[in-house]
Design an enzyme around this catalytic site. Structure first.
Site, PDB file in Angstrom:
ATOM      1  N   ASN A  49      36.176  35.338  43.312  1.00 19.28           N
ATOM      2  CA  ASN A  49      37.575  35.207  43.736  1.00 19.28           C
ATOM      3  C   ASN A  49      38.046  36.249  44.724  1.00 19.28           C
ATOM      4  O   ASN A  49      39.225  36.576  44.742  1.00 19.28           O
ATOM      5  CB  ASN A  49      38.516  35.262  42.517  1.00 19.28           C
TER       6      ASN A  49
ATOM      7  N   ASP B 295      31.312  44.698  38.574  1.00 19.77           N
ATOM      8  CA  ASP B 295      31.921  43.358  38.676  1.00 19.77           C
ATOM      9  C   ASP B 295      31.164  42.457  39.654  1.00 19.77           C
ATOM     10  O   ASP B 295      31.693  41.443  40.110  1.00 19.77           O
ATOM     11  CB  ASP B 295      33.405  43.399  39.041  1.00 19.77           C
TER      12      ASP B 295
HETATM   13  C1  0GY Z   1      36.159  39.435  36.908  1.00 18.29           C
HETATM   14  C2  0GY Z   1      37.428  38.988  37.462  1.00 18.29           C
HETATM   15  C3  0GY Z   1      37.768  37.727  37.761  1.00 18.29           C
HETATM   16  C4  0GY Z   1      37.095  36.553  37.313  1.00 18.29           C
HETATM   17  C5  0GY Z   1      36.593  36.395  36.095  1.00 18.29           C
HETATM   18  O1  0GY Z   1      35.568  35.175  34.441  1.00 18.29           O
HETATM   19  C6  0GY Z   1      36.036  35.130  35.569  1.00 18.29           C
HETATM   20  O2  0GY Z   1      36.072  34.119  36.259  1.00 18.29           O
HETATM   21  O3  0GY Z   1      36.576  37.390  35.239  1.00 18.29           O
HETATM   22  C7  0GY Z   1      38.956  37.513  38.588  1.00 18.29           C
HETATM   23  O4  0GY Z   1      39.017  36.496  39.300  1.00 18.29           O
HETATM   24  O5  0GY Z   1      39.877  38.362  38.560  1.00 18.29           O
HETATM   25  O6  0GY Z   1      36.106  40.228  35.978  1.00 18.29           O
HETATM   26  O7  0GY Z   1      35.129  39.002  37.377  1.00 18.29           O
END
Ligand code: 0GY
Length: 305
Positions: free
Chosen positions: A262, A257
């Site tokens: 965030n 990840d």
């Molecule tokens: C992840 C989780 C997050 C964000 C996203 O696409 C994204 O902005 O997936 C999250 O904030 O939980 O998988 O990166």
């Protein structure tokens, strides 16, 4: 164009340690992102956050440092349905990366074909309300029906409390379905309680459903302390991930990840995150499936005998 970063956000950690756990040859980091750089690939106007830049070069340097052979680059919401940064990362990976895109109903077959040609193998549907605005389900079903002809799958991201409401839609998807971060369980609840049981039931009753046993750093309530020296990092997440690996060993994949969007409380050291793997997949056979055989079957099937 300048994109000031969302206040309170931590930058990704630029000094990852060398993992103690040695990844099997050919291991795939099956969930990671690229962000921008914003000056080259602008962030989407409808985004809910602005990340710090995280380029393909930095991602591939991390891959080599940790000992992964390949990446799956997943479109992040800060780029909306503008897949240029992700596609650029695939194009410059020397065949070592495949991707998951975000598309709208208006995408043409020619655009889907062009993405397929550079290595896109799935689309992501996001239901996490703090990240995206609602997309009508009939639009998503239409997209799922169209991408099936390229053999792509659907990646879904949602939170555990929303699974009952999303159940009918998820079980109607015609393709392979890959769930991000175990459907974000609340790890303060029992691993055999009704909420996680519903997720296990979803996987048990639907053999087309796969799971990323990822993101202990996001799901933990206990925190990361154990990662820095003690045994059993992010220990409150272990029973959830281990249960899924034990029960569905041929339908699980793993990823860092990176660059961890965030996160406000702590930013993980990706080397130490790799050291989390043997806690959830203790045997060499499980590790081989989780890190090599399963992601290869999903993303590079033509290389699997
Ligand atoms: C992840 C989780 C997050 C964000 C996203 O696409 C994204 O902005 O997936 C999250 O904030 O939980 O998988 O990166």
């Amino acid at each position: 164009m300048e994109f000031p970063k969302t206040p309170g956000w931590l930058d990704w950690y630029n000094g990852p340690s060398q993992p103690t756990f040695k990844l099997p040859a050919g291991a795939v980091d099956a969930h990671c992102h690229v962000f921008g750089p914003g000056a080259e690939f602008s962030y989407a106007p409808e985004r809910k956050y602005t990340p710090c830049d995280a380029s393909k070069h930095q991602l591939y340097a991390l891959r080599d440092h940790l000992g992964f052979a390949r990446n799956v680059v997943v479109q992040a919401t800060c780029h909306g349905a503008d897949n240029r940064a992700m596609v650029d990362a695939l194009v410059h990976s020397g065949g070592k990366a495949r991707g998951v895109a975000t598309v709208k109903r208006s995408v043409s077959d020619a655009e889907l074909q062009a993405m397929h040609d550079v290595g896109v193998r799935g689309v992501r549907f996001n239901f996490v309300k703090r990240l995206v605005d609602f997309t009508p389900k009939d639009e998503l079903l239409e997209i799922a029906g169209r991408i099936a002809k390229w053999g792509w799958h659907v990646v879904i991201y949602f939170e555990a409390v929303d699974l009952p409401e999303l159940w009918d839609f998820f079980t109607a998807l015609p393709t392979t379905v890959v769930v991000d971060h175990m459907g974000r369980p609340d790890v303060t609840k029992p691993v055999d309680g009704p909420e996680f049981e519903l997720f296990v039931k979803y996987m048990r009753e639907h053999p087309n459903v796969w799971c990323k046993v990822t993101c202990p750093e996001r799901l933990t309530v206990a925190g990361p302390k154990a990662l820095h020296g003690e045994q059993n990092a992010y220990q409150d997440v272990v029973p959830f991930a281990k249960r899924i690996v034990d029960t569905f060993p041929d339908r699980v994949i793993w990823g860092t990840d990176w660059p961890h969007p965030n996160l406000k409380d702590h930013m993980p050291d990706d080397g130490l995150l790799v050291d989390f793997i043997p806690h959830i997949a203790p045997t060499a056979a499980q590790q081989q499936q989780l890190l090599v055989d399963n992601p290869m079957r999903l993303y590079w099937p033509e290389e699997v005998a």
